[in-house]
Design a protein around this motif. Structure first.
Motif, PDB file in Angstrom:
ATOM      1  N   GLU A 195      -4.377   6.222  -2.489  1.00 19.93           N
ATOM      2  CA  GLU A 195      -2.889   6.226  -2.118  1.00 19.93           C
ATOM      3  C   GLU A 195      -2.176   5.344  -3.281  1.00 19.93           C
ATOM      4  N   ASP A 196      -2.602   4.371  -3.558  1.00 18.68           N
ATOM      5  CA  ASP A 196      -2.299   3.329  -4.319  1.00 18.68           C
ATOM      6  C   ASP A 196      -2.609   3.908  -5.731  1.00 18.68           C
ATOM      7  N   TYR A 197      -3.078   4.496  -6.054  1.00 21.30           N
ATOM      8  CA  TYR A 197      -3.001   4.882  -8.067  1.00 21.30           C
ATOM      9  C   TYR A 197      -1.761   5.927  -7.614  1.00 21.30           C
ATOM     10  N   VAL A 198      -1.582   7.383  -6.350  1.00 21.27           N
ATOM     11  CA  VAL A 198      -1.127   8.223  -5.873  1.00 21.27           C
ATOM     12  C   VAL A 198       0.516   7.250  -6.461  1.00 21.27           C
TER      13      VAL A 198
ATOM     14  N   GLU B 275     -17.013  -2.137  -8.339  1.00 20.81           N
ATOM     15  CA  GLU B 275     -15.957  -1.096  -7.616  1.00 20.81           C
ATOM     16  C   GLU B 275     -15.371  -2.465  -6.241  1.00 20.81           C
ATOM     17  N   GLN B 276     -14.393  -3.165  -7.468  1.00 21.55           N
ATOM     18  CA  GLN B 276     -13.349  -3.883  -6.867  1.00 21.55           C
ATOM     19  C   GLN B 276     -12.240  -3.295  -6.220  1.00 21.55           C
ATOM     20  N   THR B 277     -12.558  -3.567  -4.396  1.00 29.20           N
ATOM     21  CA  THR B 277     -11.087  -2.777  -3.707  1.00 29.20           C
ATOM     22  C   THR B 277      -9.566  -3.788  -3.305  1.00 29.20           C
ATOM     23  N   ASP B 278      -9.991  -4.933  -3.538  1.00 28.90           N
ATOM     24  CA  ASP B 278      -8.266  -6.209  -3.451  1.00 28.90           C
ATOM     25  C   ASP B 278      -8.020  -5.905  -4.755  1.00 28.90           C
ATOM     26  N   ARG B 279      -7.896  -4.779  -6.069  1.00 31.46           N
ATOM     27  CA  ARG B 279      -7.168  -4.855  -6.780  1.00 31.46           C
ATOM     28  C   ARG B 279      -6.817  -2.970  -6.761  1.00 31.46           C
ATOM     29  N   ASN B 280      -5.679  -3.134  -7.877  1.00 32.16           N
ATOM     30  CA  ASN B 280      -5.084  -2.133  -8.292  1.00 32.16           C
ATOM     31  C   ASN B 280      -6.259  -0.788  -8.755  1.00 32.16           C
TER      32      ASN B 280
ATOM     33  N   GLY C 163       0.975   8.840  -9.586  1.00 39.46           N
ATOM     34  CA  GLY C 163       1.368  10.184  -8.813  1.00 39.46           C
ATOM     35  C   GLY C 163      -0.121  10.425  -8.726  1.00 39.46           C
ATOM     36  N   ARG C 164      -0.021  12.341  -8.655  1.00 41.95           N
ATOM     37  CA  ARG C 164      -1.352  12.930  -8.408  1.00 41.95           C
ATOM     38  C   ARG C 164      -1.466  14.265  -9.313  1.00 41.95           C
ATOM     39  N   ILE C 165      -2.161  15.187 -10.461  1.00 40.21           N
ATOM     40  CA  ILE C 165      -2.385  15.732 -10.950  1.00 40.21           C
ATOM     41  C   ILE C 165      -3.644  16.859  -9.925  1.00 40.21           C
ATOM     42  N   GLU C 166      -2.321  18.226  -9.123  1.00 36.99           N
ATOM     43  CA  GLU C 166      -3.689  18.953  -8.734  1.00 36.99           C
ATOM     44  C   GLU C 166      -4.476  19.591 -10.119  1.00 36.99           C
TER      45      GLU C 166
END
Ligand code: HEC
Ligand code: HEC
Ligand code: HEC
Ligand code: HEC
Length: 428
Positions: A208-211, A48-53, A215-218
């Motif tokens: 956070e970046d994804y949201v 998993e890369q952490t420096d990209r979206n 957005g977030r789906i509960e």
């Protein structure tokens, strides 16, 4: 136009669709193949890369852990070979009916140079043909909205995602796992959006970046979305006059499998059915998702419950009458569902979640979910909503006894299921 609906405009819309389909055929979007996504500078990183979206190891997750990457290969396994032999197909791995759900079976004109049918349910089977966005989507300045405008499928939108999953996990008018296919040995299809999302090995990191981007789906919203979309697709199928080939019989796969397939000494007919005017021995339609919608409606729109229940029972009764009556009953419920799509976007309080969960377990305790398919939905719901309510740990034992009660379809005992539900009801 997203959904089939037989209204007065239907003929006109059909004509318009035909016209745009013609235009599409000339400029068909090519599917580029998994090889176009999986290089080690793209989605084929080992970690998993952490420096990209995005994590960029999606290919590894999919190819190693996700059943979708095996979907094509499984068409050559022993089970598929046996099925093909029974169905008189030369080879399941070349049969359109199997490939339509087990691969990204787009027409030859839509296959790019690196497209491989053997990729199975590939990246583009879900994310859409990449020809127009494969280059641009990697640029940091490009937004998701721009990707979608170039043909990327909006998998982040709950209803659109459910529509996608259900197209294979329940089927459509054009690709149905028919009773013939089931009787030749195909596993029975069942689906619950939240559980299946959880079960698909995640190749997306919701941070956070994804949201911020999507957005977030509960969990509660994903569950409700799945119930609405499963019910809608089922009602659509009931409006398409599918009959068994060379037969006057309706397509059995649209009825409750366990209405016909259960041991004679485990009797299913209960008082709840008598109340709905459904006589012993009725060939029953599947009510699984409608029953979940009744529990949701009881909490979110109590004054609509009586009408929904009457329509759902009316549908089951219509299922033994003529095609026109059945279609009318299905259409009525279909319109009701279309009018409640805003529930997928609504914000739910912990109290809402708790109330829906209570309603569902009460239905089970009252023996109103004594079909195996409905019992399965009850159990998946209790599991999902316990995660949603953040008290899953506290209910581990209760959930285990519920899961045990639906462990094997062939051993399912409806009376026993209601007893188990009653024994845990107080805990929820
Ligand atoms: C193009 C058809 C197709 C689409 C679209 C699709 N699936 Fe599947 N799915 C399959 C097939 C076929 C299998 C079985 C693969 C195998 O085991 O050979 C499967 C298997 C699965 C499994 C594993 C089932 C198990 O028994 O554990 C999960 C979980 C799953 N899909 C979730 C999803 C979700 C969530 C979506 C939507 C985001 C989705 N699928 C979209 C065809 C599809
Ligand atoms: C409507 C879509 C659809 C059609 C049509 C379809 N399948 Fe499937 N198939 C699925 C899904 C979805 C699953 C996964 C079910 C699950 O685990 O919930 C599956 C699972 C399977 C499995 C079990 C895989 C495993 O090892 O777990 C086999 C074998 C299989 N299908 C073979 C076939 C064959 C052969 C055909 C054609 C005769 C066919 N399927 C047609 C959707 C479909
Ligand atoms: C069965 C359907 C399915 C398949 C197959 C699939 N995806 Fe996804 N993918 C999803 C869903 C659902 C999401 C989560 C929703 C979203 O962010 O769009 C997602 C999310 C992603 C994301 C995260 C995007 C972000 O904004 O953080 C990437 C990247 C991605 N997928 C790439 C791939 C690649 C590469 C493959 C093939 C190796 C693949 N996907 C195969 C359904 C699928
Ligand atoms: C209207 C009644 C009816 C419904 C509903 C029905 N079936 Fe069947 N099913 C039959 C009959 C009749 C046979 C043939 C039994 C035989 O050959 O002995 C059969 C055969 C089968 C077989 C093969 C059994 C064998 O011994 O070879 C399977 C598997 C099967 N059905 C699965 C399903 C599934 C899954 C569903 C739901 C999607 C379903 N059936 C719905 C009536 C039904």
């Amino acid at each position: 136009m997203r959904r089939w609906r037989p209204d007065p405009l239907y003929g006109l819309l059909l004509a318009l669709c035909a016209a745009s389909a013609g235009a599409l055929a000339q400029s068909v979007t090519k599917h580029m193949g998994v090889a176009s996504c999986s290089s080690n500078v793209c989605h084929g990183k080992l970690t998993e890369q952490t420096d990209r979206n995005v994590a960029l190891n999606e290919y590894r997750v999919w190819s190693r852990d996700d059943y979708h990457s095996r979907a094509y290969k499984d068409l050559s396994n022993q089970q598929s070979q046996a099925m093909a032999a029974k169905l008189g197909l030369p080879n399941a791995a070349t049969a359109k009916i199997c490939l339509d759900c087990h691969a990204d079976n787009v027409p030859a004109t839509a296959r790019g140079p690196r497209f491989q049918l053997s990729d199975g349910v590939s990246c583009e089977a879900c994310h859409g043909g990449a020809e127009k966005w494969v280059e641009s989507h990697a640029q940091k300045t490009q937004t998701h909205k721009e990707n979608v405008a170039q043909g990327m499928y909006p998998t982040e939108q709950p209803l659109r995602r459910a529509e996608l999953c259900v197209s294979c996990h329940m089927g459509t008018r054009d690709k149905l796992a028919t009773h013939e296919i089931m009787a030749a040995g195909h596993p029975r299809l069942r689906f619950e959006m939240e559980v299946f999302t959880f079960n698909q090995p995640a190749h997306v990191v919701i941070d956070e970046d994804y949201v911020r981007r999507k957005g977030r789906i509960e969990k509660m919203n994903l569950w409700i979305t799945g119930q609405l979309e499963n019910a809608r697709r089922y009602l659509e199928l009931l409006q398409t006059r599918i009959t068994v080939s060379d037969s006057f019989l309706p397509e059995f796969a649209l009825y409750d499998c366990f209405g016909c397939h259960h041991p004679l000494d485990k009797q299913r007919w209960t008082r709840a059915r008598a109340g709905a005017g459904i006589q012993p021995g009725t060939l029953r339609l599947q009510k699984y998702h409608l029953t979940m919608l009744e529990a949701i409606t009881e909490v979110l729109a109590p004054d609509e419950l009586a009408q929904l229940t009457a329509s759902a029972d009316g549908l089951v009764r219509a299922g033994r009458k003529d095609v026109a009556t059945l279609e009318a009953a299905a259409l009525k419920l279909h319109s009701w569902i279309d009018a409640h799509d805003d529930w997928t976007r609504r914000q739910f309080s912990p109290a809402d979640i708790a109330k829906v969960r209570k309603a569902v377990i009460r239905y089970a305790a009252e023996d109103r979910t004594s079909d195996f398919g409905a019992a399965e939905q009850v159990v998946m719901c209790m599991d999902t909503l316990s995660y949603a309510a953040n008290d899953h740990d506290r209910h581990k034992d209760a959930l285990k006894s519920l899961y045990d009660a639906v462990g094997r379809a062939s051993a399912f005992d409806p009376t026993q299921f209601a007893t188990v539900a009653r024994s845990v009801q107080g805990q929820f």
